[in-house]
Design a protein around this motif. Sequence first.
Motif, mmCIF file in Angstrom:
data_model
loop_
_atom_site.group_PDB
_atom_site.id
_atom_site.type_symbol
_atom_site.label_atom_id
_atom_site.label_comp_id
_atom_site.label_asym_id
_atom_site.label_seq_id
_atom_site.Cartn_x
_atom_site.Cartn_y
_atom_site.Cartn_z
ATOM 1 N N MET A 1 0.831 -1.185 0.000
ATOM 2 C CA MET A 1 0.000 0.000 0.000
ATOM 3 C C MET A 1 0.870 1.240 0.000
ATOM 4 S SD MET A 1 -1.105 1.108 3.729
ATOM 5 C CE MET A 1 -1.254 2.670 2.921
ATOM 6 N N GLN A 2 0.319 2.371 -0.361
ATOM 7 C CA GLN A 2 1.096 3.594 -0.372
ATOM 8 C C GLN A 2 1.021 4.277 0.972
ATOM 9 O OE1 GLN A 2 -0.429 5.821 -3.730
ATOM 10 N NE2 GLN A 2 1.428 5.363 -4.820
ATOM 11 N N HIS A 3 2.150 4.839 1.374
ATOM 12 C CA HIS A 3 2.202 5.635 2.591
ATOM 13 C C HIS A 3 2.795 6.980 2.217
ATOM 14 C CE1 HIS A 3 4.362 7.172 6.181
ATOM 15 N NE2 HIS A 3 3.154 7.050 6.622
ATOM 16 N N PRO A 4 2.106 8.095 2.503
ATOM 17 C CA PRO A 4 2.550 9.394 2.031
ATOM 18 C C PRO A 4 3.943 9.802 2.492
ATOM 19 C CG PRO A 4 0.272 9.499 2.746
ATOM 20 C CD PRO A 4 0.804 8.168 3.154
ATOM 21 N N SER A 5 4.453 9.301 3.629
ATOM 22 C CA SER A 5 5.784 9.714 4.055
ATOM 23 C C SER A 5 6.828 9.252 3.052
ATOM 24 C CB SER A 5 6.095 9.141 5.437
ATOM 25 O OG SER A 5 5.278 9.730 6.405
ATOM 26 N N GLN A 6 7.019 7.961 2.925
ATOM 27 C CA GLN A 6 7.869 7.383 1.913
ATOM 28 C C GLN A 6 7.382 5.973 1.710
ATOM 29 O OE1 GLN A 6 9.906 8.953 0.179
ATOM 30 N NE2 GLN A 6 10.710 10.636 1.336
ATOM 31 N N ALA A 7 6.705 5.704 0.635
ATOM 32 C CA ALA A 7 6.227 4.350 0.396
ATOM 33 C C ALA A 7 6.073 4.130 -1.088
ATOM 34 C CB ALA A 7 4.907 4.094 1.116
ATOM 35 N N THR A 8 5.727 2.913 -1.451
ATOM 36 C CA THR A 8 5.587 2.604 -2.862
ATOM 37 C C THR A 8 4.606 1.480 -3.047
ATOM 38 O OG1 THR A 8 6.784 1.998 -4.866
ATOM 39 C CG2 THR A 8 7.453 0.906 -2.847
ATOM 40 N N THR A 9 3.992 1.434 -4.228
ATOM 41 C CA THR A 9 3.276 0.240 -4.630
ATOM 42 C C THR A 9 4.135 -0.419 -5.693
ATOM 43 O OG1 THR A 9 2.063 1.563 -6.247
ATOM 44 C CG2 THR A 9 0.967 1.101 -4.164
ATOM 45 N N LEU A 64 -5.339 8.681 4.672
ATOM 46 C CA LEU A 64 -4.018 9.234 4.977
ATOM 47 C C LEU A 64 -3.864 10.644 4.417
ATOM 48 C CD1 LEU A 64 -1.834 6.061 4.338
ATOM 49 C CD2 LEU A 64 -2.403 7.089 6.554
ATOM 50 N N SER A 65 -4.416 10.866 3.233
ATOM 51 C CA SER A 65 -4.383 12.216 2.654
ATOM 52 C C SER A 65 -5.189 13.183 3.502
ATOM 53 C CB SER A 65 -4.936 12.183 1.223
ATOM 54 O OG SER A 65 -4.138 11.389 0.384
ATOM 55 N N GLN A 66 -6.341 12.730 4.004
ATOM 56 C CA GLN A 66 -7.157 13.569 4.875
ATOM 57 C C GLN A 66 -6.429 13.852 6.180
ATOM 58 O OE1 GLN A 66 -10.944 11.868 5.950
ATOM 59 N NE2 GLN A 66 -11.801 13.847 6.543
ATOM 60 N N TYR A 67 -5.729 12.836 6.719
ATOM 61 C CA TYR A 67 -4.953 13.020 7.947
ATOM 62 C C TYR A 67 -3.909 14.121 7.743
ATOM 63 C CZ TYR A 67 -1.808 11.976 11.841
ATOM 64 O OH TYR A 67 -1.016 12.069 12.963
ATOM 65 N N GLU A 68 -3.222 14.085 6.624
ATOM 66 C CA GLU A 68 -2.176 15.087 6.364
ATOM 67 C C GLU A 68 -2.769 16.487 6.272
ATOM 68 O OE1 GLU A 68 1.485 15.965 3.225
ATOM 69 O OE2 GLU A 68 0.153 14.247 2.933
ATOM 70 N N MET A 69 -3.930 16.612 5.635
ATOM 71 C CA MET A 69 -4.566 17.928 5.531
ATOM 72 C C MET A 69 -5.034 18.426 6.895
ATOM 73 S SD MET A 69 -6.729 17.826 1.958
ATOM 74 C CE MET A 69 -7.623 16.328 2.347
ATOM 75 N N THR A 70 -5.548 17.505 7.716
ATOM 76 C CA THR A 70 -6.081 17.880 9.023
ATOM 77 C C THR A 70 -4.974 18.231 10.019
ATOM 78 O OG1 THR A 70 -7.999 16.437 8.694
ATOM 79 C CG2 THR A 70 -7.525 17.129 10.957
ATOM 80 N N HIS A 71 -3.905 17.441 10.042
ATOM 81 C CA HIS A 71 -2.854 17.601 11.044
ATOM 82 C C HIS A 71 -1.661 18.423 10.548
ATOM 83 C CE1 HIS A 71 -5.129 14.123 12.535
ATOM 84 N NE2 HIS A 71 -4.701 14.457 13.736
ATOM 85 N N GLY A 72 -1.603 18.681 9.274
ATOM 86 C CA GLY A 72 -0.516 19.491 8.746
ATOM 87 C C GLY A 72 0.814 18.768 8.676
ATOM 88 N N GLU A 73 0.792 17.452 8.782
ATOM 89 C CA GLU A 73 2.009 16.650 8.660
ATOM 90 C C GLU A 73 1.668 15.267 8.123
ATOM 91 O OE1 GLU A 73 3.673 16.295 12.528
ATOM 92 O OE2 GLU A 73 2.094 14.990 13.284
ATOM 93 N N LYS A 74 2.651 14.634 7.539
ATOM 94 C CA LYS A 74 2.411 13.313 6.977
ATOM 95 C C LYS A 74 2.289 12.280 8.087
ATOM 96 C CE LYS A 74 4.728 14.324 2.628
ATOM 97 N NZ LYS A 74 5.807 13.976 1.682
ATOM 98 N N PRO A 75 1.381 11.321 7.936
ATOM 99 C CA PRO A 75 1.211 10.299 8.963
ATOM 100 C C PRO A 75 2.388 9.335 8.989
ATOM 101 C CG PRO A 75 -0.144 9.805 7.055
ATOM 102 C CD PRO A 75 0.440 11.165 6.821
ATOM 103 N N THR A 76 2.587 8.713 10.122
ATOM 104 C CA THR A 76 3.659 7.733 10.259
ATOM 105 C C THR A 76 3.215 6.398 9.657
ATOM 106 O OG1 THR A 76 2.852 6.963 12.402
ATOM 107 C CG2 THR A 76 4.419 8.824 12.403
ATOM 108 N N VAL A 77 4.170 5.501 9.498
ATOM 109 C CA VAL A 77 3.863 4.165 9.004
ATOM 110 C C VAL A 77 2.915 3.457 9.978
ATOM 111 C CG1 VAL A 77 4.826 1.940 8.306
ATOM 112 C CG2 VAL A 77 6.094 4.049 7.838
ATOM 113 N N HIS A 78 3.134 3.667 11.277
ATOM 114 C CA HIS A 78 2.277 3.032 12.283
ATOM 115 C C HIS A 78 0.838 3.510 12.165
ATOM 116 C CE1 HIS A 78 0.495 2.418 16.328
ATOM 117 N NE2 HIS A 78 1.110 1.252 16.206
ATOM 118 N N ILE A 79 0.640 4.770 11.907
ATOM 119 C CA ILE A 79 -0.717 5.285 11.728
ATOM 120 C C ILE A 79 -1.372 4.650 10.514
ATOM 121 C CG2 ILE A 79 -2.027 7.352 11.067
ATOM 122 C CD1 ILE A 79 -0.162 8.949 12.915
#
Length: 203
Positions: A1-9, A64-79
């Motif tokens: 799955m993709q993770h906005p911090s650093q991830a890939t499909t 995850l995109s909504q989380y980044e917009m709401t919190h102003g930072e990219k979510p962690t892998v754990h999130i």
Amino acid sequence: MQHPSQATTLTPNVSRLKAGEMNLGTSIMAVAFEGGVVVGADSRTTMGSFIANRAVADVVTAQLSQYEMTHGEKPTVHIAATMLESIIYQNKDRLSAGIIVAGWDRIGGGQTYNIPLGGGLFAAPWSIGGSGSTYVYGHVDATYQEGWDKDRTMDFVKQTLSLAMSRDGSSGGTIRMAVITKEGVERIFVPGDKLPNYNDRVE
């Protein structure tokens, strides 16, 4: 799955896919190392009586995109892993999905999480899945060592997937890997004729 911090499909060249074929592997794995994580999969797709559906990953990507917009930072892998686990658990009676979540973030570094059928979240230095994984658990347990660098981890992923492909009739083809670090995502393609041939060792 993709993770906005650093991830890939892991996706092959789209032109190589047949109509209706999913770009998923039947043997998949992720291994963390200091500074990142290596994810890999074979290129064969055989679903049998199951239907592959990327809807779960797409839903989490949107969350995850909504989380980044709401919190102003990219979510962690754990999130990201927690969000996926929640969806799988809440839909365990209707959804048959086991998922590996892997990526890098500035807090936890390289990480892998395994989410089995029905839910549950398990962090480990490595995770394997798919039909070929049943053949290589012993190999991974006996071979993996902490402290490997990127190159040794990549070699380990290639060897393990090659072994799974040689034993599992549903796995095969090529290997696609991605190395995820703070610098970004490096994609590696290993053609079938460049893989270790474990079949030659069977008498």
